[in-house]
Each structure stands twice: as structure tokens, then as C-alpha cells.
Write a protein that holds these residues in place. Structure first.
Motif, PDB file in Angstrom:
ATOM      1  N   VAL A  43       0.847  -1.187   0.000  1.00  0.00           N
ATOM      2  CA  VAL A  43       0.000   0.000   0.000  1.00  0.00           C
ATOM      3  C   VAL A  43       0.886   1.241   0.000  1.00  0.00           C
ATOM      4  CG1 VAL A  43      -1.731   1.296   1.326  1.00  0.00           C
ATOM      5  CG2 VAL A  43      -1.842  -1.211   1.223  1.00  0.00           C
ATOM      6  N   ALA A  44       0.749   2.058  -1.025  1.00  0.00           N
ATOM      7  CA  ALA A  44       1.595   3.253  -1.137  1.00  0.00           C
ATOM      8  C   ALA A  44       1.113   4.349  -0.199  1.00  0.00           C
ATOM      9  CB  ALA A  44       1.574   3.762  -2.575  1.00  0.00           C
ATOM     10  N   VAL A  45       2.057   5.019   0.447  1.00  0.00           N
ATOM     11  CA  VAL A  45       1.739   6.235   1.211  1.00  0.00           C
ATOM     12  C   VAL A  45       2.048   7.409   0.279  1.00  0.00           C
ATOM     13  CG1 VAL A  45       2.311   7.657   3.220  1.00  0.00           C
ATOM     14  CG2 VAL A  45       2.323   5.149   3.402  1.00  0.00           C
ATOM     15  N   GLY A  97      15.436   6.798  -3.972  1.00  0.00           N
ATOM     16  CA  GLY A  97      15.745   8.050  -4.654  1.00  0.00           C
ATOM     17  C   GLY A  97      14.903   9.224  -4.188  1.00  0.00           C
ATOM     18  N   SER A  98      14.091   9.031  -3.146  1.00  0.00           N
ATOM     19  CA  SER A  98      13.227  10.106  -2.653  1.00  0.00           C
ATOM     20  C   SER A  98      14.049  11.213  -2.008  1.00  0.00           C
ATOM     21  CB  SER A  98      12.249   9.523  -1.626  1.00  0.00           C
ATOM     22  OG  SER A  98      11.669  10.552  -0.864  1.00  0.00           O
ATOM     23  N   ALA A  99      13.561  12.443  -2.107  1.00  0.00           N
ATOM     24  CA  ALA A  99      14.262  13.577  -1.489  1.00  0.00           C
ATOM     25  C   ALA A  99      13.934  13.690  -0.002  1.00  0.00           C
ATOM     26  CB  ALA A  99      13.892  14.867  -2.213  1.00  0.00           C
ATOM     27  N   TYR A 100      12.974  12.909   0.476  1.00  0.00           N
ATOM     28  CA  TYR A 100      12.618  12.963   1.899  1.00  0.00           C
ATOM     29  C   TYR A 100      13.723  12.311   2.743  1.00  0.00           C
ATOM     30  CZ  TYR A 100       7.796  14.486   1.108  1.00  0.00           C
ATOM     31  OH  TYR A 100       6.676  15.209   0.777  1.00  0.00           O
ATOM     32  N   VAL A 101      13.818  12.746   3.991  1.00  0.00           N
ATOM     33  CA  VAL A 101      14.735  12.136   4.957  1.00  0.00           C
ATOM     34  C   VAL A 101      13.899  11.223   5.847  1.00  0.00           C
ATOM     35  CG1 VAL A 101      16.291  12.598   6.896  1.00  0.00           C
ATOM     36  CG2 VAL A 101      16.262  14.130   4.908  1.00  0.00           C
ATOM     37  N   TYR A 102      14.299   9.969   5.972  1.00  0.00           N
ATOM     38  CA  TYR A 102      13.501   8.988   6.715  1.00  0.00           C
ATOM     39  C   TYR A 102      14.100   8.744   8.096  1.00  0.00           C
ATOM     40  CZ  TYR A 102      11.367   8.181   2.191  1.00  0.00           C
ATOM     41  OH  TYR A 102      10.697   8.368   1.008  1.00  0.00           O
ATOM     42  N   GLU A 103      13.224   8.778   9.108  1.00  0.00           N
ATOM     43  CA  GLU A 103      13.691   8.536  10.490  1.00  0.00           C
ATOM     44  C   GLU A 103      12.750   7.542  11.156  1.00  0.00           C
ATOM     45  OE1 GLU A 103      13.591  12.379  12.426  1.00  0.00           O
ATOM     46  OE2 GLU A 103      14.770  13.306  10.838  1.00  0.00           O
ATOM     47  N   THR A 104      13.331   6.675  11.998  1.00  0.00           N
ATOM     48  CA  THR A 104      12.487   5.738  12.754  1.00  0.00           C
ATOM     49  C   THR A 104      12.352   6.219  14.179  1.00  0.00           C
ATOM     50  OG1 THR A 104      13.284   3.921  11.368  1.00  0.00           O
ATOM     51  CG2 THR A 104      12.214   3.308  13.425  1.00  0.00           C
ATOM     52  N   LEU A 105      11.114   6.196  14.684  1.00  0.00           N
ATOM     53  CA  LEU A 105      10.843   6.579  16.078  1.00  0.00           C
ATOM     54  C   LEU A 105      10.890   5.322  16.924  1.00  0.00           C
ATOM     55  CD1 LEU A 105       7.725   8.750  15.191  1.00  0.00           C
ATOM     56  CD2 LEU A 105       9.898   9.672  16.036  1.00  0.00           C
ATOM     57  N   SER A 106      11.799   5.297  17.913  1.00  0.00           N
ATOM     58  CA  SER A 106      11.853   4.073  18.729  1.00  0.00           C
ATOM     59  C   SER A 106      11.940   4.425  20.207  1.00  0.00           C
ATOM     60  CB  SER A 106      13.029   3.210  18.326  1.00  0.00           C
ATOM     61  OG  SER A 106      14.202   3.986  18.286  1.00  0.00           O
ATOM     62  N   ASP A 132       2.699  10.922  -6.692  1.00  0.00           N
ATOM     63  CA  ASP A 132       3.898  10.190  -6.301  1.00  0.00           C
ATOM     64  C   ASP A 132       3.685   9.605  -4.890  1.00  0.00           C
ATOM     65  OD1 ASP A 132       6.461   9.194  -6.371  1.00  0.00           O
ATOM     66  OD2 ASP A 132       7.444  11.147  -6.632  1.00  0.00           O
ATOM     67  N   TYR A 133       4.675   8.891  -4.377  1.00  0.00           N
ATOM     68  CA  TYR A 133       4.516   8.308  -3.041  1.00  0.00           C
ATOM     69  C   TYR A 133       5.818   8.430  -2.268  1.00  0.00           C
ATOM     70  CZ  TYR A 133       6.920   4.188  -4.917  1.00  0.00           C
ATOM     71  OH  TYR A 133       7.845   3.344  -5.478  1.00  0.00           O
ATOM     72  N   VAL A 134       5.728   8.341  -0.924  1.00  0.00           N
ATOM     73  CA  VAL A 134       6.949   8.443  -0.113  1.00  0.00           C
ATOM     74  C   VAL A 134       7.459   7.073   0.307  1.00  0.00           C
ATOM     75  CG1 VAL A 134       6.355  10.729   0.779  1.00  0.00           C
ATOM     76  CG2 VAL A 134       5.712   8.712   2.108  1.00  0.00           C
ATOM     77  N   GLY A 135       6.585   6.062   0.210  1.00  0.00           N
ATOM     78  CA  GLY A 135       7.016   4.717   0.585  1.00  0.00           C
ATOM     79  C   GLY A 135       5.871   3.746   0.487  1.00  0.00           C
ATOM     80  N   GLY A 176       7.359  -0.118  15.078  1.00  0.00           N
ATOM     81  CA  GLY A 176       6.559  -1.280  14.685  1.00  0.00           C
ATOM     82  C   GLY A 176       6.436  -1.458  13.174  1.00  0.00           C
ATOM     83  N   LEU A 177       6.766  -0.408  12.424  1.00  0.00           N
ATOM     84  CA  LEU A 177       6.664  -0.506  10.961  1.00  0.00           C
ATOM     85  C   LEU A 177       8.033  -0.725  10.315  1.00  0.00           C
ATOM     86  CD1 LEU A 177       4.127   2.371  10.141  1.00  0.00           C
ATOM     87  CD2 LEU A 177       3.684  -0.090  10.194  1.00  0.00           C
ATOM     88  N   ALA A 178       9.071  -0.819  11.151  1.00  0.00           N
ATOM     89  CA  ALA A 178      10.436  -0.866  10.613  1.00  0.00           C
ATOM     90  C   ALA A 178      10.581  -1.899   9.487  1.00  0.00           C
ATOM     91  CB  ALA A 178      11.434  -1.136  11.726  1.00  0.00           C
ATOM     92  N   ASP A 179      10.012  -3.082   9.675  1.00  0.00           N
ATOM     93  CA  ASP A 179      10.143  -4.080   8.600  1.00  0.00           C
ATOM     94  C   ASP A 179       8.864  -4.197   7.762  1.00  0.00           C
ATOM     95  OD1 ASP A 179       8.649  -5.166  10.559  1.00  0.00           O
ATOM     96  OD2 ASP A 179       9.817  -7.017  10.803  1.00  0.00           O
ATOM     97  N   ARG A 180       8.000  -3.182   7.882  1.00  0.00           N
ATOM     98  CA  ARG A 180       6.770  -3.181   7.079  1.00  0.00           C
ATOM     99  C   ARG A 180       6.644  -1.907   6.253  1.00  0.00           C
ATOM    100  NH1 ARG A 180       1.590  -4.119  10.379  1.00  0.00           N
ATOM    101  NH2 ARG A 180       2.610  -3.124  12.146  1.00  0.00           N
ATOM    102  N   PHE A 181       7.724  -1.153   6.151  1.00  0.00           N
ATOM    103  CA  PHE A 181       7.709   0.081   5.368  1.00  0.00           C
ATOM    104  C   PHE A 181       8.962   0.150   4.517  1.00  0.00           C
ATOM    105  CE2 PHE A 181       8.677   4.557   4.605  1.00  0.00           C
ATOM    106  CZ  PHE A 181       7.469   5.049   4.153  1.00  0.00           C
ATOM    107  N   GLU A 182       8.775   0.358   3.215  1.00  0.00           N
ATOM    108  CA  GLU A 182       9.913   0.516   2.303  1.00  0.00           C
ATOM    109  C   GLU A 182       9.930   1.949   1.802  1.00  0.00           C
ATOM    110  OE1 GLU A 182       9.246  -2.165  -0.940  1.00  0.00           O
ATOM    111  OE2 GLU A 182       9.706  -3.947   0.251  1.00  0.00           O
ATOM    112  N   PRO A 183      10.947   2.733   2.204  1.00  0.00           N
ATOM    113  CA  PRO A 183      11.036   4.097   1.669  1.00  0.00           C
ATOM    114  C   PRO A 183      11.160   4.048   0.147  1.00  0.00           C
ATOM    115  CG  PRO A 183      12.636   3.726   3.442  1.00  0.00           C
ATOM    116  CD  PRO A 183      12.057   2.386   3.104  1.00  0.00           C
ATOM    117  N   LYS A 184      10.676   5.082  -0.503  1.00  0.00           N
ATOM    118  CA  LYS A 184      10.821   5.135  -1.956  1.00  0.00           C
ATOM    119  C   LYS A 184      12.282   5.404  -2.310  1.00  0.00           C
ATOM    120  CE  LYS A 184       9.621   7.278  -6.179  1.00  0.00           C
ATOM    121  NZ  LYS A 184       9.348   8.534  -6.876  1.00  0.00           N
TER     122      LYS A 184
END
Ligand code: AMP
Ligand code: MG
Length: 339
Positions: A208-210, A330-339, A218-221, A320-328
């Protein structure tokens, strides 16, 4: 089958491939003011889709604020007086009031008079004056709704709008309908309220695209989902522009203005469509820090997962989404995990 649905539900476009062994049945309808998509596998897929769309139309007749004969319209018309509702509506209202309390009031179905003042109810957009907003704000407080059994009383002058929760509730009801028809594998999207039932027939999770709020084409992941709900709230989903300003449809109940919290979208993943829907609206209002505090706080105790997209180009994902989310890639967004 195609003709049967075309006759029964004029807006249903059924484009299944029943001839192809194992292929899905797909359908698209317009209901609750949005486009809804169904992809359902299994021998009873067509019947399950038919029953699901009927259920959605039943709920729309019950919960819509713009259908005069709905229970919600009847309640709004008789604010200040006690009204008897169906068990279903009184239960959903109790849940909405509970979710308002557990989001510090960021989700509140009594924003109705403000949603109307901004023209979102009838799609006749306008910017209300400060005075008008000041006058309407005291009507926003769902803790003042009195619910005793099936008796419901809205405060005088108040009104409710279930636009922030009805599609999520409908997705829970569709899940039950699919289950009752023995469906094991399906994905449905009720205007961005997604329910993934089981896995794909081959065993892979549903993807499912976000969406990218800055460019919704377009999508972010990608979320990888199995037996889960995912609901997105974002200002980009409904808005109007006036004098160079963008005004969107998610109202901050504390100010009466469209929420301006630094977030451009919030996606919530959990095991309840109703909760996902109310929470995504609430977290969008609360902003990054408020959302993280709620997620981590004693009330919710990390009982849901979320993807926050911020105005300054970050995508925050709970652990909880760490292994259930694939960043896009080449995206220009910066991805961070909240733990
Ligand atoms: P959603 O798309 O689920 O985020 O819900 C947005 C819709 O819910 C709006 O179009 C309004 O009908 C209603 N709404 C707007 N602001 C709020 C709020 N703060 N709490 C509850 N419902 C809201
Ligand atoms: Mg919502």
C-alpha cells in the motif's frame, strides 16, 4: 455478473476476471463522497463485493450529514432535545466521544458547525470571519453530548459530523462482510481508508503506497500489510485556495482554523479501521510532537503505528513498521524511525 451489478448498483464498475481461475474480482464505486476500490479473491468474491457495497450504502444513509433522512441529520436537527437512535449509531457516537477524550480533543465530531462555516460540508468554500469562528468555537466539545443507552442529546446549537470516522467504521463493517463470505484475501480502499485482509494469494503481504502530500501522484514509501488497516489524513485531500492561501478540511478544534501543525500527512496502521480513521485526523491536528507523545503515552502505549510526513521534508516511521515500510528509492525525503 457484470450486468447484475450494473443494474443493482449503477455506480459500481465491476471489472473482474471470473473466467481466469484464481483471478481477483475488482470494483470501484463512488459513495460517502469518495471513490472506493475493491480487490477480492476467492469463489465468493463477487457476492462479497456486492454485499460490501450494499453495507456501505446502508451506512451512508445512516451517517451522512448531507442526507436529510439520515440519523445524523435527525440528531443535528433536534439539538437540545433527546432523540432515540439505533444501537449502532449510539455505539459509534460513544466511540467517537471516547476517541475525542483520548486524543485531548484533537478529534471532535462536534466541529460540524465550523466545517460548515468553512464550506466543506456543501463544497461551497469560504473563509469565515474571526467573529464567526469565535461564535462557533464554544459549540465544539463532544464531552457535552449526552448518551444514555440509545438516547442521544446534542447541546443546543451543536451539530456532529462523522466525516473523520465514518469511512473507518465502514471499513470495519466491510471486513466483517468479507469474513462472513469466507473471503481470505482482499484489499479495499474507501477513499484512502485501506483494509488489507489476509495476504496476497501467493502469501506475500499487500503493498500500500503512502502518497507524497507534496505530489499526490507520487509516493513516499510502501507499507507491507497483512490483516491490518491503514488510514491517511492529509491537507492535500480536500482544500481550497483563496488570496494565495490554502485552506484544508481538517479543523483544529482548539482554534477553529484548518490545522497548521507542521505535518502534511499522517498515516495510522492498527487493527481497527474506526480507530485508524479518528487517530489519523487527530494526529494531523496535534503535529509531530503531539503525535509522538500520544503514541508513546500511557493511554495508547504504542497501540498503533504511524507514518508522519512533515512540512520540512521528513518521513517519521514508528518502530513497529520498521520491517513493514519501504522508503521510496531516490526520494528527497529524509527517513527517520521513532523508537
Ligand atoms: P479525515 O479525512 O478522516 O481526516 O477527516 C476529515 C473530515 O472530518 C473533514 O472533512 C470533516 O468532515 C471532519 N473533521 C474535520 N476536522 C475534524 C476534527 N478535528 N475532528 C473530527 N472530525 C473532523
Ligand atoms: Mg479520519
Amino acid at each position: 455478473m457484470k450486468q447484475f451489478f450494473a443494474f443493482l448498483l449503477p455506480l459500481l464498475l465491476l471489472s473482474g476476471c471470473a473466467e481466469t481461475e484464481g483471478g481477483p474480482q475488482t470494483a470501484q464505486i463512488f459513495a460517502m463522497d469518495t471513490v472506493m476500490d475493491f480487490t477480492v479473491y476467492g469463489p465468493s468474491a463477487a457476492e462479497a463485493i456486492g454485499a460490501s457495497t450494499q453495507e456501505i450504502q446502508r451506512l451512508e444513509q445512516l451517517l451522512s450529514r448531507t442526507i436529510e433522512t439520515s440519523e445524523v441529520s435527525r440528531l443535528n436537527a433536534s439539538a437540545g432535545k433527546e432523540e432515540e437512535t439505533t444501537e449502532e449509531v449510539s455505539s459509534l457516537l460513544k466511540e467517537a466521544v471516547r476517541l475525542s477524550a483520548s486524543t485531548g480533543g484533537a478529534f471532535d465530531i462536534t466541529v460540524a458547525p465550523l466545517a460548515s462555516a468553512w464550506g466543506f460540508t456543501e463544497a461551497e468554500y469560504r473563509v469565515p470571519t474571526k467573529e464567526e469562528i469565535g461564535r462557533l468555537l464554544p459549540l465544539v466539545d463532544s464531552s457535552r453530548i449526552r448518551i444514555t443507552g440509545q438516547q442521544v442529546e446534542l447541546p443546543d446549537g451543536a451539530a456532529i459530523d462523522l466525516g473523520g470516522i465514518a469511512k473507518g467504521y465502514a471499513s470495519d463493517q466491510v471486513a466483517r462482510t468479507l469474513q462472513a463470505h469466507g473471503v481470505e484475501s482482499a484489499i479495499i480502499s474507501l477513499g484512502g481508508n485501506v483494509y488489507a485482509k489476509g495476504a496476497k494469494p501467493g502469501g506475500d503481504p499487500w503493498r500500500v503506497a503512502v502518497r507524497d502530500p507534496g505530489d499526490p501522484a507520487d509516493y513516499v514509501g510502501m507499507l507491507l500489510l497483512e490483516d491490518a488497516y491503514a488510514v491517511t489524513s492529509g491537507g492535500y485531500q480536500r482544500y481550497f485556495e483563496q488570496a494565495g492561501h490554502i485552506y484544508h478540511h481538517i479543523i483544529d478544534p482548539s482554534t477553529g482554523y484548518p490545522a497548521d501543525s507542521g505535518l502534511t500527512s499522517v498515516t495510522v496502521v492498527s487493527s481497527s479501521g474506526t480507530v485508524c480513521d479518528a487517530l489519523s485526523t487527530a494526529l494531523f491536528v496535534l503535529g509531530e510532537q503531539g503525535a509522538v507523545d500520544l503514541w508513546d503515552g500511557a493511554d495508547w502505549d504504542r497501540g498503533f503505528d504511524m507514518v508522519l510526513v512533515t512540512e520540512d521534508g521528513r518521513v517519521l516511521i514508528t518502530a513497529g513498521l520498521a520491517d513493514r515500510f519501504e522508503p521510496k528509492e531516490g526520494s528527497a525525503y529524509v527517513y527517520e524511525t521513532l523508537s
